[in-house]
Scaffold this motif. Structure first.
Motif, short mmCIF file in Angstrom:
data_model
loop_
_atom_site.label_atom_id
_atom_site.label_comp_id
_atom_site.label_asym_id
_atom_site.label_seq_id
_atom_site.Cartn_x
_atom_site.Cartn_y
_atom_site.Cartn_z
N HIS A 74 -61.96 20.69 -38.52
CA HIS A 74 -61.82 19.78 -39.53
C HIS A 74 -62.49 18.57 -39.35
N LEU A 75 -62.92 17.99 -38.54
CA LEU A 75 -63.31 16.57 -38.16
C LEU A 75 -64.67 16.53 -38.32
N TRP A 112 -66.14 10.32 -35.58
CA TRP A 112 -64.91 9.86 -36.35
C TRP A 112 -64.58 8.74 -35.81
N HIS A 170 -61.84 5.56 -35.73
CA HIS A 170 -60.37 5.64 -35.73
C HIS A 170 -60.17 4.56 -35.13
N ASN A 192 -51.71 9.71 -40.96
CA ASN A 192 -53.38 9.85 -40.92
C ASN A 192 -53.46 11.47 -41.01
N LYS A 252 -56.35 13.47 -40.86
CA LYS A 252 -57.15 13.88 -40.04
C LYS A 252 -56.44 13.98 -38.75
N THR A 265 -53.68 17.11 -38.76
CA THR A 265 -54.39 18.25 -38.65
C THR A 265 -55.10 18.57 -37.18
N HIS A 266 -55.38 17.43 -36.54
CA HIS A 266 -56.03 17.64 -35.14
C HIS A 266 -54.80 18.04 -34.42
#
Length: 240
Positions: free
Chosen positions: A155-156, A160, A162, A223, A225, A228-229
């Motif tokens: 999904h990333l 990215w 961060h 977060n 992202k 989900t990671h």
């Protein structure tokens, strides 16, 4: 007890008995014992993981009690997450039980300071894949996602941006499969050079493991992202 309290108890009692304690087949242990630095984000991480389990149909038990690490008890868990653990947190018998758990197909997820744990246990060092060496001040850095085929990274974006606390690592295992690296030109204080792993996985000694170096600051546990990671890593080690 007042009449109002009795009525309330009568109303909620059927709900309590109708809901099983463990509604799902899979249970994950989130373990956060520390023998050193204590991350303020542990509470936020526990809360986020409990919610994650509820939304994704697995039970989550949270604890800082190392006595849970017995061969019999660990059989209950599909995966064990070390959430910002630090230092020497298991005795010899508990280490043996955990090693047997992995050898019997158990799953392990390490979050951030899981790499700052059990320096005197070589097997653990190989399991987690690297040890913490140092870190600069918290700052934004660029993550290069080099493998987007894994559930934790698909999904990333390829790049990215961060904000977190970025570990430098030592004793990095040559067996890990690296998912993402840090671009040390994008922040100050990196010392691993051109190849600076920050998230990886591997099959190890009969089981599966996933590690992410993210997760120091409390805000990261809101977060999507990152969550989900993390979910992708947990589901990988669970064999989902």
């Amino acid at each position: 007890m007042t009449i109002q309290q009795i009525v309330l108890l009568m109303l909620i009692a059927p709900l309590l008995t109708a809901c099983p304690k463990d509604p799902y087949d899979d249970t994950v242990l989130v373990f956060a014992k520390t023998d050193g630095y204590v991350h303020e984000s542990i509470a936020a991480g526990m809360s986020a993981l409990v919610r994650m389990g509820y939304l994704n149909e697995f039970n989550v038990e949270t604890s800082q009690d190392a006595s849970l690490f017995t061969s019999e008890n660990l059989k209950r868990f599909k995966a064990v997450v070390f959430l910002n653990t630090t230092g020497d947190i298991l005795n010899n018998e508990q280490e043996e039980a955990f090693q047997q758990y992995i050898q019997n197909g158990g799953g392990f997820v390490g979050i951030h300071a899981a790499a700052d744990t059990e320096y005197d246990w070589p097997w653990y060092g190989k399991l987690v894949g690297a040890y913490f060496e140092s870190h600069p001040d918290q700052q934004t850095a660029r993550i290069d996602v080099i493998d987007r085929s894994h559930g934790s990274t698909q999904h990333l974006p390829e790049i990215w941006e961060h904000f977190d606390e970025w570990y430098n690592y030592k004793q990095i295992s040559s067996d890990i499969k690296v998912l993402a690296t840090l671009d040390e030109d994008s922040y100050k204080g990196g010392n691993n050079g051109d190849f600076h792993p920050i998230a990886w996985y591997q099959e190890f000694d009969g089981g599966r493991m996933f590690y992410t170096g993210l997760g120091h600051v409390s805000e990261v546990y809101k977060n999507e992202k990152f969550l989900t990671h993390l979910l992708g890593g947990i589901e990988y080690v669970m064999g989902r």
